[in-house]
Design a protein around this motif. Sequence first.
Motif, PDB file in Angstrom:
ATOM      1  N   SER A 182       0.784  -1.091   0.022  1.00  0.00           N
ATOM      2  CA  SER A 182      -0.040   0.206  -0.004  1.00  0.00           C
ATOM      3  C   SER A 182       1.064   1.151   0.015  1.00  0.00           C
ATOM      4  CB  SER A 182      -0.845  -0.008   1.308  1.00  0.00           C
ATOM      5  OG  SER A 182      -1.704  -1.172   1.076  1.00  0.00           O
ATOM      6  N   PHE A 183       2.081   1.255   0.631  1.00  0.00           N
ATOM      7  CA  PHE A 183       2.922   2.213   0.567  1.00  0.00           C
ATOM      8  C   PHE A 183       3.319   2.659  -0.735  1.00  0.00           C
ATOM      9  CE2 PHE A 183       6.795   4.804   1.470  1.00  0.00           C
ATOM     10  CZ  PHE A 183       6.179   5.828   2.432  1.00  0.00           C
ATOM     11  N   LEU A 184       3.772   1.530  -1.318  1.00  0.00           N
ATOM     12  CA  LEU A 184       4.510   1.740  -2.736  1.00  0.00           C
ATOM     13  C   LEU A 184       3.418   2.217  -3.735  1.00  0.00           C
ATOM     14  CD1 LEU A 184       6.326  -1.759  -2.936  1.00  0.00           C
ATOM     15  CD2 LEU A 184       7.541   0.577  -2.629  1.00  0.00           C
ATOM     16  N   ALA A 185       2.427   1.803  -3.516  1.00  0.00           N
ATOM     17  CA  ALA A 185       1.144   2.323  -4.361  1.00  0.00           C
ATOM     18  C   ALA A 185       0.898   3.767  -3.881  1.00  0.00           C
ATOM     19  CB  ALA A 185      -0.039   1.530  -4.088  1.00  0.00           C
ATOM     20  N   THR A 186       1.078   3.727  -2.873  1.00  0.00           N
ATOM     21  CA  THR A 186       0.583   5.480  -2.353  1.00  0.00           C
ATOM     22  C   THR A 186       1.669   6.356  -2.853  1.00  0.00           C
ATOM     23  OG1 THR A 186      -0.416   4.700  -0.211  1.00  0.00           O
ATOM     24  CG2 THR A 186       0.410   6.977  -0.531  1.00  0.00           C
ATOM     25  N   LYS A 187       3.007   5.932  -2.854  1.00  0.00           N
ATOM     26  CA  LYS A 187       4.260   6.628  -3.576  1.00  0.00           C
ATOM     27  C   LYS A 187       3.706   6.862  -4.977  1.00  0.00           C
ATOM     28  CE  LYS A 187       9.021   6.967  -2.382  1.00  0.00           C
ATOM     29  NZ  LYS A 187      10.199   6.435  -2.113  1.00  0.00           N
ATOM     30  N   ILE A 188       3.681   5.837  -5.682  1.00  0.00           N
ATOM     31  CA  ILE A 188       3.443   6.001  -7.184  1.00  0.00           C
ATOM     32  C   ILE A 188       2.261   7.042  -7.775  1.00  0.00           C
ATOM     33  CG2 ILE A 188       2.849   4.993  -9.517  1.00  0.00           C
ATOM     34  CD1 ILE A 188       4.009   2.176  -7.948  1.00  0.00           C
ATOM     35  N   SER A 189       1.081   6.723  -6.836  1.00  0.00           N
ATOM     36  CA  SER A 189      -0.037   7.763  -7.100  1.00  0.00           C
ATOM     37  C   SER A 189       0.269   9.064  -6.528  1.00  0.00           C
ATOM     38  CB  SER A 189      -1.209   7.086  -6.335  1.00  0.00           C
ATOM     39  OG  SER A 189      -1.870   6.120  -7.185  1.00  0.00           O
ATOM     40  N   PHE A 190       1.127   9.380  -5.607  1.00  0.00           N
ATOM     41  CA  PHE A 190       1.409  10.688  -5.074  1.00  0.00           C
ATOM     42  C   PHE A 190       2.032  11.270  -6.016  1.00  0.00           C
ATOM     43  CE2 PHE A 190       4.590  13.524  -3.692  1.00  0.00           C
ATOM     44  CZ  PHE A 190       3.714  14.501  -2.955  1.00  0.00           C
ATOM     45  N   ILE A 191       2.891  10.684  -6.865  1.00  0.00           N
ATOM     46  CA  ILE A 191       3.878  11.424  -7.814  1.00  0.00           C
ATOM     47  C   ILE A 191       3.131  11.445  -9.215  1.00  0.00           C
ATOM     48  CG2 ILE A 191       5.152   9.494  -9.004  1.00  0.00           C
ATOM     49  CD1 ILE A 191       6.524  12.827  -7.958  1.00  0.00           C
ATOM     50  N   ASN A 192       2.030  10.673  -9.293  1.00  0.00           N
ATOM     51  CA  ASN A 192       1.153  10.844 -10.259  1.00  0.00           C
ATOM     52  C   ASN A 192       0.274  11.862 -10.435  1.00  0.00           C
ATOM     53  OD1 ASN A 192       2.275   9.135 -12.313  1.00  0.00           O
ATOM     54  ND2 ASN A 192       1.228   7.243 -11.616  1.00  0.00           N
TER      55      ASN A 192
ATOM     56  N   ARG B 287      14.808  11.039   3.738  1.00  0.00           N
ATOM     57  CA  ARG B 287      13.277  10.579   4.400  1.00  0.00           C
ATOM     58  C   ARG B 287      12.377  10.139   3.198  1.00  0.00           C
ATOM     59  NH1 ARG B 287      12.186  15.914   7.566  1.00  0.00           N
ATOM     60  NH2 ARG B 287      12.763  16.752   5.302  1.00  0.00           N
ATOM     61  N   ILE B 288      12.465  10.541   1.973  1.00  0.00           N
ATOM     62  CA  ILE B 288      11.703  10.336   0.941  1.00  0.00           C
ATOM     63  C   ILE B 288      12.399   9.310   0.157  1.00  0.00           C
ATOM     64  CG2 ILE B 288      10.298  11.183  -0.989  1.00  0.00           C
ATOM     65  CD1 ILE B 288      10.410  13.943   0.612  1.00  0.00           C
ATOM     66  N   GLY B 289      13.364   9.359  -0.373  1.00  0.00           N
ATOM     67  CA  GLY B 289      14.311   8.419  -1.345  1.00  0.00           C
ATOM     68  C   GLY B 289      13.668   8.483  -2.581  1.00  0.00           C
ATOM     69  N   PRO B 290      14.539   8.077  -3.558  1.00  0.00           N
ATOM     70  CA  PRO B 290      14.216   8.348  -5.141  1.00  0.00           C
ATOM     71  C   PRO B 290      13.255   7.410  -5.551  1.00  0.00           C
ATOM     72  CG  PRO B 290      16.544   7.282  -4.764  1.00  0.00           C
ATOM     73  CD  PRO B 290      15.936   7.626  -3.470  1.00  0.00           C
ATOM     74  N   LYS B 291      13.141   6.111  -5.026  1.00  0.00           N
ATOM     75  CA  LYS B 291      12.581   4.874  -5.795  1.00  0.00           C
ATOM     76  C   LYS B 291      10.952   5.096  -5.668  1.00  0.00           C
ATOM     77  CE  LYS B 291      16.214   1.718  -4.935  1.00  0.00           C
ATOM     78  NZ  LYS B 291      16.877   0.910  -4.215  1.00  0.00           N
ATOM     79  N   PHE B 292      10.268   4.353  -6.643  1.00  0.00           N
ATOM     80  CA  PHE B 292       8.812   4.623  -6.819  1.00  0.00           C
ATOM     81  C   PHE B 292       8.352   5.847  -6.981  1.00  0.00           C
ATOM     82  CE2 PHE B 292       6.747   0.244  -6.790  1.00  0.00           C
ATOM     83  CZ  PHE B 292       7.805  -0.378  -7.027  1.00  0.00           C
ATOM     84  N   LEU B 293       8.980   6.819  -7.568  1.00  0.00           N
ATOM     85  CA  LEU B 293       8.496   8.039  -7.899  1.00  0.00           C
ATOM     86  C   LEU B 293       8.767   8.402  -9.485  1.00  0.00           C
ATOM     87  CD1 LEU B 293      10.170  10.172  -5.034  1.00  0.00           C
ATOM     88  CD2 LEU B 293       7.679   9.584  -5.237  1.00  0.00           C
ATOM     89  N   ARG B 294       8.410   7.116 -10.079  1.00  0.00           N
ATOM     90  CA  ARG B 294       8.405   7.577 -11.647  1.00  0.00           C
ATOM     91  C   ARG B 294       6.760   7.660 -12.153  1.00  0.00           C
ATOM     92  NH1 ARG B 294       8.929   3.021 -13.757  1.00  0.00           N
ATOM     93  NH2 ARG B 294       9.712   1.952 -12.309  1.00  0.00           N
ATOM     94  N   ALA B 295       6.771   8.783 -12.361  1.00  0.00           N
ATOM     95  CA  ALA B 295       5.332   9.261 -12.896  1.00  0.00           C
ATOM     96  C   ALA B 295       5.142   8.739 -14.455  1.00  0.00           C
ATOM     97  CB  ALA B 295       5.056  10.864 -13.241  1.00  0.00           C
ATOM     98  N   GLY B 296       3.990   8.434 -14.528  1.00  0.00           N
ATOM     99  CA  GLY B 296       3.449   7.554 -15.791  1.00  0.00           C
ATOM    100  C   GLY B 296       1.920   7.218 -15.881  1.00  0.00           C
ATOM    101  N   ILE B 297       1.719   6.138 -16.412  1.00  0.00           N
ATOM    102  CA  ILE B 297       0.398   5.459 -16.608  1.00  0.00           C
ATOM    103  C   ILE B 297      -0.122   4.848 -15.326  1.00  0.00           C
ATOM    104  CG2 ILE B 297       0.085   5.853 -19.056  1.00  0.00           C
ATOM    105  CD1 ILE B 297       1.062   2.893 -19.112  1.00  0.00           C
ATOM    106  N   GLY B 298       0.774   4.605 -14.350  1.00  0.00           N
ATOM    107  CA  GLY B 298       0.487   4.128 -13.087  1.00  0.00           C
ATOM    108  C   GLY B 298       0.877   2.409 -12.940  1.00  0.00           C
ATOM    109  N   PHE B 299       0.313   1.865 -11.744  1.00  0.00           N
ATOM    110  CA  PHE B 299       0.878   0.817 -11.303  1.00  0.00           C
ATOM    111  C   PHE B 299      -0.255  -0.346 -11.991  1.00  0.00           C
ATOM    112  CE2 PHE B 299      -0.967   2.566  -7.770  1.00  0.00           C
ATOM    113  CZ  PHE B 299      -2.085   1.697  -7.284  1.00  0.00           C
ATOM    114  N   GLY B 300       0.309  -1.712 -12.017  1.00  0.00           N
ATOM    115  CA  GLY B 300      -0.545  -2.673 -12.449  1.00  0.00           C
ATOM    116  C   GLY B 300      -0.043  -3.956 -12.017  1.00  0.00           C
TER     117      GLY B 300
END
Length: 438
Positions: A214-224, A249-262
Motif C-alpha cells: 500500500s505504501f508503494l502504491a501510495t508513492k506512485i499515485s502521489f507522484i502521478n 526521508r523520501i528516497g528516489p524509488k517508486f517516484l516515476r510518474a506515468g500511466i500508473g501501477f498494475g
Amino acid sequence: MRITTVGCGYLGAVYAASMASIGHEVLGLDIDQAKVENLNAGISTFHEPGFDKILQEALESGRLRFSTDYLSVSEYEAHVICVGTPQQIDSAGADLSYVYAALDSLIPYLDDSDVVVGRSTVPVGTAASLVERLRAAGSNATLAWNPEFLREGFAVKDTLHPDRIVYGLPEDPGGAARARAVLDTLYASMLEAETPVVTGNFATAELVKVSANSFLATKISFINAVADVCEATGADVSVIAEAIGLDDRIGPKFLRAGIGFGGGCLPKDIRAFMARAGELGVTEALGFLREVDNVNNRRRDHLVNMTRHALGGSFTSKRVAVLGAAFKPDSDDTRQSPALYIASKISGRGANVVVTDPAANHRVQAERPNLAVADDAYEAAESADVVLLLTEWQEFKDLDPVRLRGVVGTPHMIDGRNALDPARWRAAGWTYQSMGRP
Ligand code: UDX
C-alpha cells in the motif's frame, strides 16, 4: 531441510527452485498436471529472468521435483503455502479459496511436529483462521506466517537475497520456538549474510505485507497526482521527483510518474486491504487508498484522452502503435496491465491498434484477439498515426527515433512511462509528449 511448497505459480515455483538451490530438498505441489510436467522438464511457465537457469540446476541436483501427488508429503517436515489470493470476481476482497484448499490438501499428511509456513498475501486474520482449521481437523501442526516481497523481474534475487525476512509466530511459546527453529533452518544462508529478521505475531506479519504494498502504491499515485498539477503549470515532474528523492526521508524509488501501477499485487492488495478494514470497522483509516486507486485509474484514461487529442479528436480508422503490453518490463505478466487496458480501450473506440511486447505477445493474442500483434516496434509502428510507449522495456528505450520515423505515418510519440529522452526524439523530428513533463 525437507520441504514441500504448495502452488507452483509465480511465487511457488521460484521459491521451490530457490530453496533447492541453497541445499533444501523440495517437493513442489500443484493440482495442474501440465504445469508440473513442464516444471519437471525444466520448462518455465512464465517469463522471469534467471528462473530457467536456477530451475534446471535445481532439477539436475536431484533436490527438486514437482508433483500433483500428495502421498509423499508425510516424508517432509515443513510445508510452504505459496498459492495466489486474487481479487474476488464480485467484490474488492481477496479470494482465499486457494489458501484454504492448499491447507486442506496438506492436513491428512501432517505430523504434529510439522510446520506449515504461509507466504501468500492474505487479509489480516487469515493465519488465525488457518490454525482453527488445522485444529478442527485434528492436526496439532504449527503454523508460521512468513510473507514474501518478491518483485516480478527480480523474483529469484528477491527470494534468495531479500531486504528483510518477516517471521509471524504463534502466541504459544512452544509453537513459536518450533516455528522459529524451522524458519531459521530454512533461511540459514540468508541469516548468515545478516539479512534483518523482523518478528511479530500473525496479524503483524500479515499486515507488514499489505502495508508495504500500500505504501508503494501510495508513492506512485502521489507522484502521478503531482504530474497532473505539473501538466497544468508547465512544471516537470521528473525534476520534482529527483529533487524530493534526494531527501533521505523520501528516497528516489517508486517516484516515476506515468500511466500508473498494475500487476498481480499492488492493485488487488490495496483493494483487499480496504475491504478488510471495512470488515474490521475501520473503513476510514484506509479511505486514502480509495483515492490512491482512483488516481491510478485516472492515469490510464488520461493517456487515452491524450491519444484522442493527438489524433485530432477521433479514433475511428486511425492506426495506433502500442509499445508494451506487460504491466512492467522484464515480465510477461499482463494482469491489471495499464498498457493492455489502454490498448483495448483505444481499440474499442474504433482505432486499429497494433501491440508489440518483447515477452507478452502470446498473452495479448490469447487474451485480446481484437488487438493485432507485431514482432517488434518497427513493425508495429508501420504507418501509425501515433505511437504509444506504455511499458518501458530496454529495447524500446534503445529505439532509433530516426529509423522509427522512417516507418510511421505521423511521427507523434506519447511516452506513458517518461522513459525516452525528449530532446533526442524532438531532434529526430518527432512530436514528443510525456506525462507531467513540458
Ligand atoms: C510488487 C511489490 O514491489 C513486491 O514487493 C510485492 O511482493 C509484489 O508487488 P511487482 O508487482 O512485481 O511487485 O511490481 P513493482 O515493481 O512493484 O511495480 C508495480 C507497478 O508499479 C508496475 O506496473 C510499475 O510499472 C509501476 N511503477 C513502479 C510505477 O508506475 N512507478 C514507479 O515509480 C514504480
